[in-house]
Design a protein around this motif. Sequence first.
Motif, PDB file in Angstrom:
ATOM      1  N   TRP A  13     -12.656   6.063  -0.352  1.00 52.37           N
ATOM      2  CA  TRP A  13     -11.460   5.547  -0.400  1.00 52.37           C
ATOM      3  C   TRP A  13     -11.340   5.730  -2.765  1.00 52.37           C
ATOM      4  O   TRP A  13     -12.782   5.089  -2.716  1.00 52.37           O
TER       5      TRP A  13
ATOM      6  N   GLY B 203      -4.747   4.180   3.743  1.00 52.02           N
ATOM      7  CA  GLY B 203      -5.353   2.880   4.350  1.00 52.02           C
ATOM      8  C   GLY B 203      -4.337   1.321   4.987  1.00 52.02           C
ATOM      9  O   GLY B 203      -4.175   1.037   3.533  1.00 52.02           O
TER      10      GLY B 203
ATOM     11  N   VAL C 276      -6.355   2.331  -0.454  1.00 53.08           N
ATOM     12  CA  VAL C 276      -6.828   1.567   1.092  1.00 53.08           C
ATOM     13  C   VAL C 276      -5.445   0.357   0.878  1.00 53.08           C
ATOM     14  O   VAL C 276      -6.235  -0.650  -0.584  1.00 53.08           O
TER      15      VAL C 276
ATOM     16  N   LEU D 238     -16.238   0.811   1.395  1.00 51.81           N
ATOM     17  CA  LEU D 238     -14.971   1.075   1.901  1.00 51.81           C
ATOM     18  C   LEU D 238     -14.987   1.936   0.424  1.00 51.81           C
ATOM     19  O   LEU D 238     -14.870   3.526   0.265  1.00 51.81           O
TER      20      LEU D 238
ATOM     21  N   ASN E 144     -14.322   3.675   8.353  1.00 50.91           N
ATOM     22  CA  ASN E 144     -13.414   3.829   7.445  1.00 50.91           C
ATOM     23  C   ASN E 144     -13.510   4.676   6.787  1.00 50.91           C
ATOM     24  O   ASN E 144     -13.438   5.048   6.034  1.00 50.91           O
TER      25      ASN E 144
END
Length: 777
Positions: A587, A546, A442, A582, A537
Amino acid sequence: MPRTLLEALAQKLQACHVHGDAEEPPVATLWTDPRGEWKPLIPLLRQKLPELLCLGDYDPEQQQGPALWLRCLVDGSLPPAEAAAGKLPVIYLPGISRQELRAGEGCPWTLEPLIELMFRGSLWLQRNGRDWTLPAFLGSSDALGLDLSGDQATKAALSRALAEVASVQLEQLRGKRLEAEDFNAYLVPDSIRDLLQWMADPPAFQQRCSQEQWAVLSSTWKKELKFDPTKDGEISAAERLAKGQGGWDKVWQRFAENPTAFPGIPELLRRVEPEQMGLAVGGQDLSRWPSHNAACEDQVLAGLQALTGKSHAMACRCVRDLENQHRERRSWIWAQLGLSPMAKLLEPLGLLAQRADQPLVGTTPEEFIAPYTTDGWEADLSAWQAVAMASTAEEDVVRRAVADLLRPWLDDTASRFQKAVASSGLPAPADQGAISAAPGEVLFFADGLRYDVARQLQKSLEVMGITGSLTTRWAGLPTVTATAKPAITPLISDIQGQALPEDFAPTFRSGKPTSAAELRKALTAQGYTVLGDDDLNIPSGPEARGWLEIGDLDHRGHQLQNDLPRQIQPEIERLAFRIQKLLEAGWRSVKVVTDHGWLFCPDGLPTAELPKHLTSSKWARCAAIKGDSQVPVPTAAWSWNPSEQFATPSGAACFNTGGNYSYAHGGISLQECLTPVLVVSGGVSNAPTAAISEISWKGLRCNLEVSGGSAGMTADLRREAAGGPSVATTAKPIDDGGARLLVEDDELEGAVVVAVLLSPDGRVIAQRRTVVGGDNA
């Protein structure tokens, strides 16, 4: 952070007062306690919460009375106690459960005046809607998160020892499984603890003691400490405690272990001046005397007030001397009790004085990087930390002291850096290469994340077990969002600058503006997933990339100016928590970038003059030059078109635009131009592959179909959000690619809920909104 159970309880009750901007504020907090197990803490808690009211027999001096009396206090028909004026009432209801209040016509008539407060106030309940029991509060991750044994013996021991446990430091309770014997230990006769409790409040202690207990204690103190409480009294005890002779040193050490448990002792010690005991001669230890500590606090305050008018070098030396003289007081008991705020303030002020007395030098911009990233950044950090720590009473003095130390250093550093930039220039965005996300990463844009703040963010993440690397990059010039934000995206090859516009913004080669909305559209076209601030997310797959925009530092800085420092640490914690979520969502890594830094100096940065008629737009630290006008200030090249020049003030000054700027950016300084790039990892390494592919309903029964690997996973239905309370009768394991869940409460038909997939360790790895009994939401 709360230090004791009592402090945590007070904070949790006060947190019920929070409400959204569009909501009416609550009129009271209702605290139901069906078994009355919190009752022993009410007298202690009222010292921290003067707004605490209690249902019971009419006793206004104890803030206690029947439901109608409580209702009159909430509605303002009766005046509150003086200490509770302006505070939201907290109403403790011993022996009452939430179900009784919700029973409508079945509610006892004596409680009926309180029913409406359920709708106009807040109920203090667990996330699952249940009353907060004592074991739940100690064991829940939403409260203290202690490791508490669930057997009845432990619960009974906890109940018996509650008054003692309430003031124990939480750190003493962490790191072990708490069982009955741990709580029983607080009930074992302890003559030293009892002596300290008696000294803290002699009448109250003796009232709690039976004649037999008092006789035993008096005999023990006479034997072990040569002290007769009836004959000698508490003033004599205070003298002996401070001297620490004849066995009294172990009494002092016991007090020092947990001074908050004996709140009356500091005041008792104040009643005896050390001078009366011949202790004011040199070489004597005065650290046990709060009056001496208070005199030292006054010395620090006077020393900071005397900085005005001194040279910068002398001001730095004076603050370093104060720090050397008073640093030891941070280890005294009085600092633990919050009675040494000036000694604590000297820690960041002393560091600021040390760093600000060391000029940063270099002949090229690159030569400034090492000294600033090694320790020069600590001047900026310690400046806002000191202002954030200052109490309201000392805030003006601390701001002036910080300004006296910081402002000359900021101005000198910026002037030297500007000479280096004028000689060598700064690399343009394209020369540094585009910022981009790797697969599974991200790009986390944190607005206005200055280098020193990024160091603090890195530190907060490391505490969470999230580690990574911190590097730097030069911002676009001028250091304003319109110019600098496009420069830290993967899109720089598609962006151009022609004539310098008044807002300093380049355009896409297509002619579209580089607004936030257009940047997001272009990122989406390049395959990036634009993430929302509050969403779960979850990455769509291992190759997902991202983009997330977050952070409020720059907005807060412009808005709050002098008052920004108190908002910085909460913003750091918010960013760290978002990064953690996240990584937990799957991620692989997060790359934190920012557009520009900023200058901060309390009570205002220096001022530079630039006539308005020479500019087409003038901001605090940069200005667009009108036509071919010649400006009496330095100029620099616009990063998106070096042939275009903008005006910038010398040093750390701000153009006179009618405001007094403590916070500003847009110019050329290390703090504005040298931006952090923080790449971190440490969450879940592999993106989840399972997903909810289809949802169907038959009445109140929900059928989920799941795609991807689902071994060990379970499904559930949650109210309002993925982390909300469950509305299913029970979570179900994924079997043969699906699960069937039943909603038992028919009143929920038509309500929006969230279907979630849970990993074996309980982590939400997929979610999808749906309507109970109907179509998907």
